[in-house]
Design a protein around this motif. Structure first.
Motif, PDB file in Angstrom:
ATOM      1  N   VAL A  25       0.846  -1.196   0.000  1.00  0.00           N
ATOM      2  CA  VAL A  25       0.000   0.000   0.000  1.00  0.00           C
ATOM      3  C   VAL A  25       0.879   1.242   0.000  1.00  0.00           C
ATOM      4  CG1 VAL A  25      -1.873  -1.174   1.201  1.00  0.00           C
ATOM      5  CG2 VAL A  25      -0.166   0.107   2.529  1.00  0.00           C
ATOM      6  N   THR A  26       0.311   2.316  -0.494  1.00  0.00           N
ATOM      7  CA  THR A  26       0.967   3.618  -0.450  1.00  0.00           C
ATOM      8  C   THR A  26       0.376   4.424   0.707  1.00  0.00           C
ATOM      9  OG1 THR A  26      -0.673   4.645  -1.896  1.00  0.00           O
ATOM     10  CG2 THR A  26       1.213   3.569  -2.955  1.00  0.00           C
ATOM     11  N   GLU A  27       0.982   5.564   0.983  1.00  0.00           N
ATOM     12  CA  GLU A  27       0.416   6.436   2.014  1.00  0.00           C
ATOM     13  C   GLU A  27      -0.997   6.870   1.635  1.00  0.00           C
ATOM     14  OE1 GLU A  27       1.175  10.769   4.163  1.00  0.00           O
ATOM     15  OE2 GLU A  27       2.853   9.734   3.177  1.00  0.00           O
ATOM     16  N   ALA A  28      -1.217   7.148   0.345  1.00  0.00           N
ATOM     17  CA  ALA A  28      -2.565   7.529  -0.100  1.00  0.00           C
ATOM     18  C   ALA A  28      -3.550   6.386   0.143  1.00  0.00           C
ATOM     19  CB  ALA A  28      -2.541   7.910  -1.577  1.00  0.00           C
ATOM     20  N   ASP A  29      -3.123   5.146  -0.109  1.00  0.00           N
ATOM     21  CA  ASP A  29      -3.986   3.989   0.164  1.00  0.00           C
ATOM     22  C   ASP A  29      -4.347   3.937   1.645  1.00  0.00           C
ATOM     23  OD1 ASP A  29      -3.933   3.027  -2.476  1.00  0.00           O
ATOM     24  OD2 ASP A  29      -2.105   1.877  -2.112  1.00  0.00           O
ATOM     25  N   ALA A  30      -3.336   4.110   2.492  1.00  0.00           N
ATOM     26  CA  ALA A  30      -3.561   4.006   3.932  1.00  0.00           C
ATOM     27  C   ALA A  30      -4.547   5.066   4.408  1.00  0.00           C
ATOM     28  CB  ALA A  30      -2.227   4.131   4.674  1.00  0.00           C
ATOM     29  N   ARG A  31      -4.388   6.277   3.921  1.00  0.00           N
ATOM     30  CA  ARG A  31      -5.308   7.345   4.346  1.00  0.00           C
ATOM     31  C   ARG A  31      -6.711   7.104   3.793  1.00  0.00           C
ATOM     32  NH1 ARG A  31      -2.612  11.127   7.063  1.00  0.00           N
ATOM     33  NH2 ARG A  31      -0.343  11.249   6.752  1.00  0.00           N
ATOM     34  N   ALA A  32      -6.798   6.576   2.584  1.00  0.00           N
ATOM     35  CA  ALA A  32      -8.116   6.268   2.013  1.00  0.00           C
ATOM     36  C   ALA A  32      -8.809   5.171   2.813  1.00  0.00           C
ATOM     37  CB  ALA A  32      -7.966   5.859   0.550  1.00  0.00           C
ATOM     38  N   PHE A  43      -3.562  -7.391 -10.856  1.00  0.00           N
ATOM     39  CA  PHE A  43      -3.494  -6.185 -10.027  1.00  0.00           C
ATOM     40  C   PHE A  43      -2.411  -5.244 -10.541  1.00  0.00           C
ATOM     41  CE2 PHE A  43      -1.643  -4.380  -5.944  1.00  0.00           C
ATOM     42  CZ  PHE A  43      -2.553  -3.331  -5.867  1.00  0.00           C
ATOM     43  N   GLU A  44      -1.228  -5.783 -10.822  1.00  0.00           N
ATOM     44  CA  GLU A  44      -0.138  -4.938 -11.310  1.00  0.00           C
ATOM     45  C   GLU A  44      -0.482  -4.346 -12.672  1.00  0.00           C
ATOM     46  OE1 GLU A  44       2.314  -4.043  -9.562  1.00  0.00           O
ATOM     47  OE2 GLU A  44       2.131  -5.436  -7.891  1.00  0.00           O
ATOM     48  N   ALA A  45      -1.097  -5.159 -13.538  1.00  0.00           N
ATOM     49  CA  ALA A  45      -1.452  -4.647 -14.859  1.00  0.00           C
ATOM     50  C   ALA A  45      -2.484  -3.532 -14.753  1.00  0.00           C
ATOM     51  CB  ALA A  45      -1.988  -5.783 -15.729  1.00  0.00           C
ATOM     52  N   LEU A  46      -3.489  -3.706 -13.892  1.00  0.00           N
ATOM     53  CA  LEU A  46      -4.523  -2.686 -13.740  1.00  0.00           C
ATOM     54  C   LEU A  46      -3.944  -1.384 -13.195  1.00  0.00           C
ATOM     55  CD1 LEU A  46      -7.450  -4.859 -12.367  1.00  0.00           C
ATOM     56  CD2 LEU A  46      -7.449  -3.580 -14.509  1.00  0.00           C
ATOM     57  N   ARG A  47      -2.980  -1.489 -12.277  1.00  0.00           N
ATOM     58  CA  ARG A  47      -2.388  -0.267 -11.718  1.00  0.00           C
ATOM     59  C   ARG A  47      -1.593   0.519 -12.760  1.00  0.00           C
ATOM     60  NH1 ARG A  47       0.312  -0.849  -5.886  1.00  0.00           N
ATOM     61  NH2 ARG A  47       1.732  -2.236  -6.997  1.00  0.00           N
ATOM     62  N   ASN A  48      -1.169  -0.173 -13.845  1.00  0.00           N
ATOM     63  CA  ASN A  48      -0.358   0.485 -14.862  1.00  0.00           C
ATOM     64  C   ASN A  48      -1.167   0.948 -16.069  1.00  0.00           C
ATOM     65  OD1 ASN A  48       2.123   0.202 -13.490  1.00  0.00           O
ATOM     66  ND2 ASN A  48       2.286  -1.929 -14.136  1.00  0.00           N
ATOM     67  N   VAL A  49      -2.451   0.618 -16.107  1.00  0.00           N
ATOM     68  CA  VAL A  49      -3.290   1.032 -17.231  1.00  0.00           C
ATOM     69  C   VAL A  49      -3.718   2.484 -17.037  1.00  0.00           C
ATOM     70  CG1 VAL A  49      -5.446   0.636 -18.465  1.00  0.00           C
ATOM     71  CG2 VAL A  49      -4.119  -1.300 -17.672  1.00  0.00           C
ATOM     72  N   ARG A  50      -3.568   3.264 -18.062  1.00  0.00           N
ATOM     73  CA  ARG A  50      -4.011   4.662 -17.986  1.00  0.00           C
ATOM     74  C   ARG A  50      -5.362   4.864 -18.668  1.00  0.00           C
ATOM     75  NH1 ARG A  50      -1.331   4.204 -14.543  1.00  0.00           N
ATOM     76  NH2 ARG A  50       0.719   5.059 -14.088  1.00  0.00           N
ATOM     77  N   LYS A  51      -5.851   3.858 -19.330  1.00  0.00           N
ATOM     78  CA  LYS A  51      -7.143   3.933 -19.991  1.00  0.00           C
ATOM     79  C   LYS A  51      -8.239   3.523 -19.005  1.00  0.00           C
ATOM     80  CE  LYS A  51      -4.955   2.719 -24.363  1.00  0.00           C
ATOM     81  NZ  LYS A  51      -4.786   1.710 -25.427  1.00  0.00           N
ATOM     82  N   PRO A  52      -9.463   3.968 -19.222  1.00  0.00           N
ATOM     83  CA  PRO A  52     -10.542   3.569 -18.313  1.00  0.00           C
ATOM     84  C   PRO A  52     -10.853   2.084 -18.441  1.00  0.00           C
ATOM     85  CG  PRO A  52     -11.421   4.802 -20.177  1.00  0.00           C
ATOM     86  CD  PRO A  52      -9.931   4.903 -20.277  1.00  0.00           C
ATOM     87  N   VAL A  53     -11.072   1.442 -17.299  1.00  0.00           N
ATOM     88  CA  VAL A  53     -11.360   0.007 -17.244  1.00  0.00           C
ATOM     89  C   VAL A  53     -12.583  -0.220 -16.370  1.00  0.00           C
ATOM     90  CG1 VAL A  53     -10.490  -2.277 -16.611  1.00  0.00           C
ATOM     91  CG2 VAL A  53      -8.903  -0.548 -17.490  1.00  0.00           C
ATOM     92  N   VAL A  54     -13.483  -1.090 -16.839  1.00  0.00           N
ATOM     93  CA  VAL A  54     -14.642  -1.494 -16.046  1.00  0.00           C
ATOM     94  C   VAL A  54     -14.617  -3.013 -15.950  1.00  0.00           C
ATOM     95  CG1 VAL A  54     -16.110  -1.422 -18.115  1.00  0.00           C
ATOM     96  CG2 VAL A  54     -17.156  -1.486 -15.847  1.00  0.00           C
ATOM     97  N   ALA A  55     -14.911  -3.537 -14.749  1.00  0.00           N
ATOM     98  CA  ALA A  55     -14.845  -4.976 -14.518  1.00  0.00           C
ATOM     99  C   ALA A  55     -16.156  -5.477 -13.934  1.00  0.00           C
ATOM    100  CB  ALA A  55     -13.687  -5.321 -13.583  1.00  0.00           C
ATOM    101  N   ALA A  57     -11.344  -3.715  -3.126  1.00  0.00           N
ATOM    102  CA  ALA A  57     -10.079  -3.068  -2.799  1.00  0.00           C
ATOM    103  C   ALA A  57      -9.226  -2.881  -4.050  1.00  0.00           C
ATOM    104  CB  ALA A  57      -9.323  -3.893  -1.756  1.00  0.00           C
ATOM    105  N   LEU A  58      -9.162  -3.929  -4.870  1.00  0.00           N
ATOM    106  CA  LEU A  58      -8.397  -3.829  -6.116  1.00  0.00           C
ATOM    107  C   LEU A  58      -8.942  -2.696  -6.980  1.00  0.00           C
ATOM    108  CD1 LEU A  58      -7.280  -6.680  -8.470  1.00  0.00           C
ATOM    109  CD2 LEU A  58      -8.710  -4.872  -9.352  1.00  0.00           C
ATOM    110  N   ALA A  59     -10.264  -2.620  -7.092  1.00  0.00           N
ATOM    111  CA  ALA A  59     -10.866  -1.570  -7.913  1.00  0.00           C
ATOM    112  C   ALA A  59     -10.514  -0.187  -7.385  1.00  0.00           C
ATOM    113  CB  ALA A  59     -12.381  -1.759  -7.968  1.00  0.00           C
ATOM    114  N   ALA A  60     -10.548  -0.018  -6.057  1.00  0.00           N
ATOM    115  CA  ALA A  60     -10.237   1.282  -5.471  1.00  0.00           C
ATOM    116  C   ALA A  60      -8.786   1.679  -5.722  1.00  0.00           C
ATOM    117  CB  ALA A  60     -10.531   1.253  -3.973  1.00  0.00           C
ATOM    118  N   GLN A  61      -7.871   0.720  -5.580  1.00  0.00           N
ATOM    119  CA  GLN A  61      -6.461   1.044  -5.759  1.00  0.00           C
ATOM    120  C   GLN A  61      -6.095   1.302  -7.211  1.00  0.00           C
ATOM    121  OE1 GLN A  61      -5.359  -2.394  -3.006  1.00  0.00           O
ATOM    122  NE2 GLN A  61      -3.483  -1.179  -2.959  1.00  0.00           N
ATOM    123  N   ALA A  62      -6.735   0.558  -8.122  1.00  0.00           N
ATOM    124  CA  ALA A  62      -6.367   0.655  -9.530  1.00  0.00           C
ATOM    125  C   ALA A  62      -7.228   1.640 -10.300  1.00  0.00           C
ATOM    126  CB  ALA A  62      -6.456  -0.730 -10.177  1.00  0.00           C
TER     127      ALA A  62
END
Length: 708
Positions: free
Chosen positions: A137-144, A457-469, A498-503
């Motif tokens: 997690v990042t600091e932003a994740d922790a605060r969220a 998870f790693e792939a979704l975090r690196n996508v800059r295009k909009p994704v819906v699952a 959680a994955l959706a929120a982070q990515a």
């Protein structure tokens, strides 16, 4: 499972910067008094041992002890009450009261380590008020995570109580689940880890209980320290270029029959109907042609320029067929009867066959690939026009529905891949390809078992295009009872959320919403990148009752129907609005067969001149146009007015809700969608569907602008 003593775990986590109480251990009650000397009162005594996983439930904890002697007496009481003598006793300084928080981590079977935080102590099981994120997690994740808690007001001070030191609690979350933290140090030795409670006060955050459960015995003297930065290892293997999967020069179909039409014959017909421009070959041991398509006796003899082989033979024959595919980049196995039907060994054999032939395997148990621009299809009839929307689906049937229904509504697709069991090619791999594909601007996913959850998870975090699952089977998978509170509160549904929120992924619950969000992404997210992701919306349309219901829907979705400023209301009065109705948000305006089709455009323009709204939702009652009128022309004119409004608003997303569309004559709804889509406006049949799509577009805008 291995459960280390609490004092050992506490000594270890202190090396990661987690504060713990001062304490000492004693082997028996008689030694507790001496161990407690030098500790400040009040004191806490706890028994520890391999069978004492939940000490409070076993009566193995005593609080508020005023002296070392009292601590020794309490230890004796504990030993007398336990069915078996404990391994020893831990005596500690009792911390001052504060907000009790749980911080824990478990290993999810699909996605790996997951961090949990929530209200702790006795509230953990009662309220189950927790938030999840995938590690690291990042600091932003922790605060969220803390902001998501229903009881977050307790952290900020409530009814005169002081606010806790949030920064200190965030540091604990990062020490556990951040880069270089406890979870990363444990690696594969993590099963469950829990700090419950962490007592939070204005002066800091202290873990007063700690539990570490490992799949195998851990040597307390060899617990890992904070991971050190290491030099980069060998470069990863280059990713597969999937372009020939979606645009093959030639296709070979294995399994078509000369006697009884089957799935192989069906696919030959699909390619012929799609007017496939490359080489099309049927594989048959004796026939020279099938349904007008020339035959080859085996895949090995299929000839040059075959980039894609479709295998539709019984499951037990598939491995032998795939072994003949050397030189063909991609082989798709349509056949079922593998892992999904208990045939794990047969699926392993199929994968080994693909490896030996040097091919990439799509499936098994999948329908194939659809790409109008590349000539690929698994659907009958003429393919739709090429577009910008891509889909990866573990269900071939659902993918076909998304394509056909989506095209009926005006969507156009770039690339659609069905992956079935994903024995080789995974959703994560295809997602990585689509993320870099210049022909794709929005991506939809239907997943059940991602196979490589961490990779996804790693792939979704690196996508800059909009994704819906859309995720199937979340409620049915369940999870076995876990030893810790943390494990018991981590479910499949919550991990996906959680994955959706982070990515920054939009997570939907229905096929209709999957299509609806793809529509919004296609028209809004790519075309209006400047539109912000704030919660403000403006709703405008006829009927007070419909407006009230719209307010309920959008308020429930978390939107802010911000009031119109007085200057905007004055401008609306100048347009003749407000007589007999309130000038509020939602705004009621006369829309119908005798109404002014340009009024919505002028009203919204007047409002936005005084206050910006990121999203405007215009709604219309189709039924009224044909109850009080006899022509579609006024409704189409109104739609053009909405389209003209969008053309003028580069930083605002306009959405049209056509209520009661079934009351319109045949063809009218299609005409409305065509006009609106040409203007960049998605159309929905209900406020609920629009709310899901608008929320997804806002979420992507926040992620794209770095404000998620």
């Amino acid at each position: 499972m291995s459960n280390l003593p609490e004092h050992v775990v506490k000594a270890w986590i202190s090396g990661f910067g987690v504060a713990v109480p001062r304490g000492a251990t004693a082997p028996d009650p008689e030694s507790v008094e001496a161990a407690a000397r030098g500790l400040a009162t009040p004191l806490v005594v706890k028994a520890y041992g391999s069978g004492l996983l939940h000490k409070s439930d076993a009566g193995a904890v005593r609080l508020g002890l005023g002296s070392p002697g009292a601590a020794a007496a309490a230890a004796a009481e504990i030993r007398a009450a336990l069915p078996e003598p404990p391994d020893g006793f831990l005596v500690e300084e009792q911390r001052e009261a504060g907000v009790e928080v749980i911080v824990g981590a478990v290993r999810d079977p699909a996605f790996g380590p997951v961090l949990l935080a929530g209200l702790g102590g006795v509230w953990t099981e009662v309220l189950r008020d927790t938030a999840l994120r995938l590690c690291p997690v990042t600091e932003a994740d922790a605060r969220a995570m803390l902001d998501e808690l229903r009881g977050r007001a307790l952290l900020d001070g409530f009814r005169g109580q002081p606010a806790i030191d949030r920064d200190a609690l965030v540091r604990v979350l990062l020490a556990v689940g951040g880069e270089g933290g406890i979870v990363e140090a444990l690696g594969d030795d993590l099963t469950e880890f829990e700090l419950n409670p962490v007592i939070c006060t204005p002066g800091g955050a202290v873990a007063v209980d700690a539990r570490l459960i490992s799949p195998s015995p851990l040597d307390p003297s060899a617990l890992p320290g904070r991971p050190r930065a290491t030099s980069a290892g060998a470069a990863p293997a280059p990713p597969t270029d999937f372009e020939r999967l979606f645009a093959p020069r030639g296709v070979a179909v294995v399994g078509a029959s000369t006697k009884k039409p089957n799935f192989g014959n069906m696919f030959l017909g699909f390619y012929k109907a799609a007017d496939f421009k490359g080489r099309l070959v049927a594989v048959h041991p004796t026939a020279s042609e099938i349904d007008g398509v020339p035959c080859a006796p085996s895949l090995a003899e299929a000839g040059p320029d075959i980039d894609y082989a479709l295998v539709a033979v019984p499951a037990e024959r598939c491995p032998d067929v795939v072994r003949q595919a050397s030189g063909i980049p991609f082989v798709q196995v349509m056949s079922g009867g593998f892992r999904e039907m208990g045939g794990a060994d047969l699926e392993d054999d199929l994968l080994a066959a693909a490896r030996s032939a040097g091919v990439r395997l799509l499936g098994p148990n999948c329908m194939g690939v659809y790409s109008p621009a590349g000539g690929q299809t698994f659907l009958g009839g003429t393919p739709g026009r090429p577009g910008r929307v891509a889909v990866v689906s573990q269900s071939g049937g659902l993918a076909g529905e998304v394509v056909k229904v989506g095209e009926r509504r005006g969507l156009a697709f770039s690339k659609v891949a069905t992956v079935g069991n994903s024995a080789d090619v995974t959703p994560a791999e295809l997602l990585g390809h689509l993320a870099a594909d210049p022909a794709t601007s929005a991506i939809g996913l239907y997943l059940e078992d991602p196979r490589d959850g961490r990779g996804l998870f790693e792939a979704l975090r690196n996508v800059r295009k909009p994704v819906v699952a859309l995720v199937g089977g979340r409620s049915g998978q369940g999870r076995e009872a876990a030893a810790s509170h943390t494990g018991g509160m981590v479910s499949d549904t919550r991990v996906w959320a959680a994955l959706a929120a982070q990515a920054g992924v939009a997570l939907v619950t229905s096929q209709d919403d999957l299509i609806g969000v793809l529509d919004a992404f296609d028209l809004h997210s790519a075309a209006r990148p400047a539109a912000p992701g704030g919660p403000e919306i403006l709703v405008i349309g006829p009927s007070g009752g419909a407006s009230v219901l719209a307010a309920d829907v959008f308020d429930g979705a978390g939107f802010d129907l911000a009031a119109l400023p007085e200057a905007a209301r004055e401008a609306l009065r100048g347009l003749g609005l407000g007589a007999g109705t309130s000038l509020a948000n939602p705004l009621e305006i006369p829309v119908g067969p005798r109404g002014d089709p340009g009024l919505v455009r002028r009203a919204v323009t007047a409002i936005l001149a005084e206050r910006p709204y990121a999203d405007v939702i215009a709604h219309v009652n189709a039924q009224s146009f044909f109850t009080f009128g006899d022509s579609a022309d006024p409704l189409l004119a109104y739609t053009r007015g909405v389209g003209a409004l969008q053309a003028e608003l580069a930083a605002t997303r306009v959405t049209l809700v056509m209520r009661n569309a079934e009351c319109a004559p045949p063809g009218v709804e299609d005409a409305v969608r065509e006009i609106a889509r040409a203007a960049g406006v998605p159309v929905y049949r209900s406020m609920e569907a629009a709310a899901v799509a608008v929320a997804a577009a806002k979420n992507h805008a926040r992620s794209a602008h770095g404000t998620a």
